[in-house]
Design a protein around this motif. Structure first.
Motif, PDB file in Angstrom:
ATOM      1  N   MET A   1      -6.096   3.140  -6.546  1.00  0.00           N
ATOM      2  CA  MET A   1      -6.125   3.199  -5.088  1.00  0.00           C
ATOM      3  C   MET A   1      -5.790   4.593  -4.574  1.00  0.00           C
ATOM      4  SD  MET A   1      -7.266   0.382  -4.029  1.00  0.00           S
ATOM      5  CE  MET A   1      -7.069   0.758  -2.291  1.00  0.00           C
TER       6      MET A   1
ATOM      7  N   ARG B   1       0.820  -1.222   0.000  1.00  0.00           N
ATOM      8  CA  ARG B   1       0.000   0.000   0.000  1.00  0.00           C
ATOM      9  C   ARG B   1       0.847   1.262   0.000  1.00  0.00           C
ATOM     10  NH1 ARG B   1      -5.649  -1.360   1.743  1.00  0.00           N
ATOM     11  NH2 ARG B   1      -5.671  -3.642   1.823  1.00  0.00           N
TER      12      ARG B   1
ATOM     13  N   PRO C   1      -5.280  -4.831  -2.287  1.00  0.00           N
ATOM     14  CA  PRO C   1      -6.131  -3.774  -1.729  1.00  0.00           C
ATOM     15  C   PRO C   1      -7.526  -3.711  -2.347  1.00  0.00           C
ATOM     16  CG  PRO C   1      -3.919  -2.945  -2.175  1.00  0.00           C
ATOM     17  CD  PRO C   1      -4.004  -4.296  -2.808  1.00  0.00           C
ATOM     18  N   TRP C   2      -7.675  -4.127  -3.590  1.00  0.00           N
ATOM     19  CA  TRP C   2      -8.986  -4.056  -4.232  1.00  0.00           C
ATOM     20  C   TRP C   2     -10.006  -4.989  -3.589  1.00  0.00           C
ATOM     21  CZ3 TRP C   2      -9.358  -3.094 -10.199  1.00  0.00           C
ATOM     22  CH2 TRP C   2      -8.700  -1.892 -10.501  1.00  0.00           C
TER      23      TRP C   2
ATOM     24  N   GLN D   1     -14.550  -4.128  -6.190  1.00  0.00           N
ATOM     25  CA  GLN D   1     -14.549  -2.666  -6.246  1.00  0.00           C
ATOM     26  C   GLN D   1     -15.888  -2.116  -6.754  1.00  0.00           C
ATOM     27  OE1 GLN D   1     -11.845  -0.156  -5.571  1.00  0.00           O
ATOM     28  NE2 GLN D   1     -11.546  -1.921  -4.213  1.00  0.00           N
TER      29      GLN D   1
ATOM     30  N   ARG E   1      -3.776  -0.094 -11.100  1.00  0.00           N
ATOM     31  CA  ARG E   1      -4.293  -0.365  -9.750  1.00  0.00           C
ATOM     32  C   ARG E   1      -3.771   0.645  -8.734  1.00  0.00           C
ATOM     33  NH1 ARG E   1      -4.975  -6.893  -8.783  1.00  0.00           N
ATOM     34  NH2 ARG E   1      -6.062  -7.332 -10.754  1.00  0.00           N
ATOM     35  N   SER E   2      -2.498   1.027  -8.868  1.00  0.00           N
ATOM     36  CA  SER E   2      -1.919   1.986  -7.924  1.00  0.00           C
ATOM     37  C   SER E   2      -2.583   3.353  -8.046  1.00  0.00           C
ATOM     38  CB  SER E   2      -0.414   2.110  -8.153  1.00  0.00           C
ATOM     39  OG  SER E   2       0.249   0.891  -7.882  1.00  0.00           O
TER      40      SER E   2
ATOM     41  N   ASP F   1     -10.599  -4.937  -0.416  1.00  0.00           N
ATOM     42  CA  ASP F   1     -11.013  -4.324   0.848  1.00  0.00           C
ATOM     43  C   ASP F   1     -12.527  -4.353   1.075  1.00  0.00           C
ATOM     44  OD1 ASP F   1      -8.410  -3.908   1.522  1.00  0.00           O
ATOM     45  OD2 ASP F   1      -8.421  -1.726   1.272  1.00  0.00           O
TER      46      ASP F   1
ATOM     47  N   TYR G   1       1.609   3.320  -2.499  1.00  0.00           N
ATOM     48  CA  TYR G   1       1.222   3.531  -3.893  1.00  0.00           C
ATOM     49  C   TYR G   1       2.109   4.529  -4.616  1.00  0.00           C
ATOM     50  CZ  TYR G   1      -2.873   1.185  -1.989  1.00  0.00           C
ATOM     51  OH  TYR G   1      -3.695   0.308  -1.354  1.00  0.00           O
TER      52      TYR G   1
END
Length: 335
Positions: A216, A184, A314-315, A285, A212-213, A317, A186
């Motif tokens: 986020m 995380r 992280p996606w 997401q 993705r980064s 979450d 990023y």
């Protein structure tokens, strides 16, 4: 080879001449042959013939390069690597025969984590490989990936940095970007991945992690641009990209996520069907929880290697606290 494909007593076959891997008189060689029936090739055999007592590490690396080159004509990069690892599943015998070979322990580590999901055994094998040769970049790489998957980010970054110092390739730098993303961090991941794009634009395998980064980081316009670049590299039609940009202007980031799952599920003749575990995060997401779990279960059944990253993704979450997610984590053997 194909031009020499002919019938033999044991079936249809063609073989390529052995290729020497060094200039020495008694050199390790690599050769391959294909076999099957009159209509289709059904088997590829690639072999490394090593002289007793020779230094085989460079030959093994050359073998892997040739294997991946051949396999990439049939599969994508990820599947090619999976097939190669599976084909080398005789590694336990290699370790038994040469317990001081760091390469054998590195391959054993990858097999134990990718196919057995035995993380303690894999870590023991990786650390053995590193202890035998601390400057072996492959051993450092395998240990870094394993430590990232199990949440030890500081040590993962330390080992991937050692690997990069020994072999500063785009692949290793991309791996560091992945580790930073899963940690995380990023902004650092973006900086690392952009450096690859600048120095090696043809590499292309870090783009997904940029998407993705940026996503986020809620930098959605930048995420869109890198996602479009991914589509262009896949030769997706300009009409599809134009529609995506139009939808993004109206509906924002949601339209990109919807395009991801539509394309990944094979909707559209110019799209590649993607592994279930690659689709599941986008559904999470989007808030489509049931579809996300549906694809996670498919990935679990297939023992998809990307399941090893699910606890760090992280996606996921939005579904992380769901008891079903924790159950899948337990089945994979992650914590």
């Amino acid at each position: 080879v194909a031009s020499d494909y002919h019938r033999t007593l044991s079936g249809w076959r063609a073989a390529a001449p052995s290729t020497k891997l060094t200039d020495r008189i008694f050199s390790d060689t690599v050769s391959y042959a294909i076999s099957g029936n009159q209509r289709a090739v059904t088997k590829l055999n690639l072999s490394l013939d090593a002289w007793k007592g020779s230094e085989q590490s460079e030959s093994e690396k050359a073998f892997d390069v040739r294997a991946i080159t051949l396999l990439s004509k049939l599969f994508d990069d990820r599947r090619s690597e999976e097939v190669l690892v599976c084909a080398k599943s005789l590694s336990p015998k290699a370790v038994e025969l040469d317990a001081l070979n760091p390469y054998a322990h590195s391959v054993m580590c990858r097999i134990q984590v990718t196919y057995d999901w035995d993380f303690p055994a894999a870590e023991a094998s990786c650390r053995k490989a590193v202890s035998l040769d601390p400057l072996n970049f492959e051993a450092q790489l395998e240990l870094a990936i394993l430590l990232s998957q199990t949440g030890n980010d500081a040590d993962a970054l330390r080992h991937i940095d050692i690997a990069i110092r020994q072999s500063p390739t785009s692949f290793l730098k991309r791996t560091k970007g992945m580790i930073l993303y899963h940690a995380r961090r990023y902004d650092e991941a973006i900086e690392q991945l952009l450096q690859i794009e600048e120095t090696d634009p043809a590499f292309g395998r870090g783009t997904k992690w940029l998407v993705r980064s940026y996503g986020m980081n809620k930098e959605y316009a930048k995420a869109l641009e890198w996602y479009v670049r991914m589509l262009e590299r896949q030769n997706v039609s300009s009409d599809v990209i134009f529609k995506l940009r139009t939808d993004f202007a109206v509906n924002g980031w949601k339209s990109v996520l919807e395009d991801m799952v539509a394309g990944a599920d094979g909707q559209g003749s110019d799209r590649k069907v993607t592994a279930p575990i690659e689709i599941a995060p986008a559904y999470a997401q989007l808030g489509d929880i049931e579809r996300s779990f549906e694809h996670l279960e498919k990935g679990l059944k297939r023992r998809d290697p990307f399941m090893l990253y699910m606890n760090r993704e992280p996606w996921f979450d939005p579904i992380r606290e769901d008891p079903r997610f924790k159950s899948i984590i337990d089945r994979v053997g992650l914590k």
